[in-house]
Design a protein around this motif. Sequence first.
Motif, short mmCIF file in Angstrom:
data_model
loop_
_atom_site.label_atom_id
_atom_site.label_comp_id
_atom_site.label_asym_id
_atom_site.label_seq_id
_atom_site.Cartn_x
_atom_site.Cartn_y
_atom_site.Cartn_z
N UNK A 458 0.88 -1.14 0.06
CA UNK A 458 -0.09 0.11 -0.05
C UNK A 458 0.98 1.21 -0.07
N UNK A 459 1.96 1.42 0.75
CA UNK A 459 2.74 2.32 0.83
C UNK A 459 3.31 2.64 -0.45
N UNK A 483 -9.35 3.07 -1.70
CA UNK A 483 -10.21 1.79 -1.76
C UNK A 483 -10.26 1.30 -3.24
N UNK A 484 -9.68 2.33 -4.34
CA UNK A 484 -9.46 1.71 -5.56
C UNK A 484 -8.45 1.08 -5.92
N UNK A 485 -7.44 1.16 -5.09
CA UNK A 485 -6.05 0.61 -5.50
C UNK A 485 -6.27 -0.94 -5.49
N UNK A 486 -5.40 -1.69 -6.34
CA UNK A 486 -5.40 -3.16 -6.49
C UNK A 486 -4.02 -3.50 -6.36
N UNK A 487 -4.13 -5.13 -6.32
CA UNK A 487 -2.87 -5.62 -6.10
C UNK A 487 -3.08 -7.15 -6.71
N UNK A 488 -1.79 -7.56 -6.96
CA UNK A 488 -2.00 -9.19 -7.73
C UNK A 488 -1.34 -10.21 -6.47
N UNK A 489 -2.32 -11.14 -6.12
CA UNK A 489 -2.11 -12.38 -5.31
C UNK A 489 -2.06 -13.60 -5.98
N UNK A 490 -1.06 -14.28 -5.42
CA UNK A 490 -1.39 -15.95 -6.07
C UNK A 490 -2.20 -16.67 -5.36
N UNK A 491 -3.12 -17.22 -6.24
CA UNK A 491 -4.37 -18.12 -5.57
C UNK A 491 -4.41 -19.50 -6.49
N UNK A 492 -4.16 -20.49 -5.89
CA UNK A 492 -4.09 -21.68 -6.43
C UNK A 492 -3.39 -21.91 -7.84
N UNK A 493 -2.22 -21.22 -7.78
CA UNK A 493 -1.21 -21.10 -8.81
C UNK A 493 -1.51 -20.14 -9.78
N UNK A 494 -2.66 -19.28 -9.57
CA UNK A 494 -2.74 -18.30 -10.61
C UNK A 494 -2.87 -16.93 -9.88
N UNK A 495 -2.23 -16.05 -10.78
CA UNK A 495 -2.39 -14.41 -10.42
C UNK A 495 -3.76 -13.94 -10.34
N UNK A 496 -4.21 -13.31 -9.35
CA UNK A 496 -5.66 -12.81 -9.07
C UNK A 496 -5.42 -11.38 -8.58
N UNK A 497 -6.37 -10.60 -9.47
CA UNK A 497 -5.92 -9.11 -8.97
C UNK A 497 -7.26 -8.68 -8.06
N UNK A 498 -6.73 -8.03 -6.94
CA UNK A 498 -7.86 -7.79 -5.76
C UNK A 498 -7.89 -6.26 -5.61
N UNK A 499 -8.92 -5.83 -5.10
CA UNK A 499 -8.96 -4.33 -4.88
C UNK A 499 -9.26 -4.24 -3.44
#
Length: 557
Positions: A458-459, A483-499
């Motif tokens: 976030x910083x 609130x509108x910022x996003x990040x990518x996290x790995x979930x079950x071997x795939x990159x998922x974008x989360x807000x």
Amino acid sequence: MSPAQRIAQLREEIRFHDRKYYVEARPVISDREYDRLMQELIDLERQHPELVAPDSPTQRVGGEVQTELKSVRHAVPMLSIDNTYNEGEIRAFDERVRKLLGGEQPAYVLEPKIDGTSINLRYEDGRLVLAATRGRGDVGDDVTVNARTIRAIPLVLKAEGVSVEPPPIVEIRGEVYMNNEDFQRVNREIEAAGEEPYANPRNLTSGTLRRLDPKIVARRRLRFLAHGLGQVEPLPVESYWEWTRLVREWGIPLPQEISRAEHIDDVLARIHEFEQLRPQLPYMTDGMVVKVDSFAQRERLGATSKSPRWVVAYKYETEQQPTVLKEVRWQVGKGGNLTPVGVLEPVFIGGVTVTNVTLHNIDQIERLDLHLGDTVIIERAGEVIPYVVQAVPEKRPHGARPIKAPTRCPACQSKVEREADTPYIRCVNPACPAQLKERLRWFCHRGQMDIEGMGDVLIDQLVERGLLREFADLYRLEPEQIASLTSEVEQRGKLVTRTVGEKVARKVIDNIAASRSRPLERLLAGLGIRHVGNRVAHLLATHFGSLDALAAATPEE
């Protein structure tokens, strides 16, 4: 409920959670919830000073700075332990013991050999009255004030609901140590203050325990595990194994890996089992201690001039592995210091795969004569801090380039400066984005302004979007900007974008607002002013009392 009743309730609740965390290793609340209970108790005792007691958990937070550490003589000398590195000598130890006991077969108790600082805790009528380092064995340093800040050390032994009440005099011996995570955290703080970091947790623990300012000791989160006894009158049990069960009831923490063996073959089997477990422990160990269980047999075995005949330590060999130094990256700290980090060909050592290693500073690089592409020997000291022992010049590639100090900051490309007579290289650009990110991380850290939710990702995003250019910008943020910022996290071997989302954003903003109530010393420490660490911040806040008074002060003041 009256203030006195609430204070008594809070003290008992905090002691309960201390036992759950340190003795049973089964915490039932988070660190943050624990801190809230402690803060409520601190506030109540501040409002009602007549209710403060010397054994209150609040007395752990540290008192006045001491002028010196006084020497004290041990009631029972703290002797050293003989070491060995092979099975044959462990069997020879067993043979000597059985011979001295006239052929009797002793049982043994095994404990991890924790790599820390030995200490003797003296309790009289159940209350901690003295804590002393081993020192020379017969005389040590009085570190009672500092020991009281260690949450794992009970200020009062538990006497209710136990099988045997603590005798009038009880001396508990054990090891003060630092968890691996805390070691790295404190070392980062030390480096950020422009000081040389410690090589290992043992040295940092020893140095911390002997500090004159107990508030510094309290912030570094030292821990304690028992491994023996000194003077105990009267001794209520006949064996050390029974003793370990009893002191747990009294609230004294011991290693979870302590065990009892009937035969030397069982001892060796436990030693080999523990060798596989060591890398998973949160603290440093360098061996296993093997002790005769029966106190009567110990008495018959006696001691030499320097060590008991009933105990021996089996120490594991330090593991080293070769690998290749591929490149060196220079990381920028909050104060502008550039720290070299070596990027390695992945190497498996001590149960983990190591890919990066700190090279500390340019003097260390030059001392080791490191070149890009060198084969280097890596050692993982204490199962936690990998470091370069040496380069192997005969394996150096033809034309390999020596590693040189950078002339420009890798983050902002400003010219760097090297401090006179030091190995430190600094970026002097106050607008350097890498410095800003590190300063903000430091400011928001739990030990400073304690802004929960302001994590690294976030910083980084807020700085890169131009929303944070200085500390004050934190307090101008709006929920919708987060609130509108996003990040990518790995979930079950795939990159998922989360807000981030509105709910989380609102909570972060509330936490930022709550940080306005932090005391002045935490604000001063959080600003990351060069040479103003936690101790100097405390002294300034105590002396001047307000930010306005400090701003108006002269250099002489």
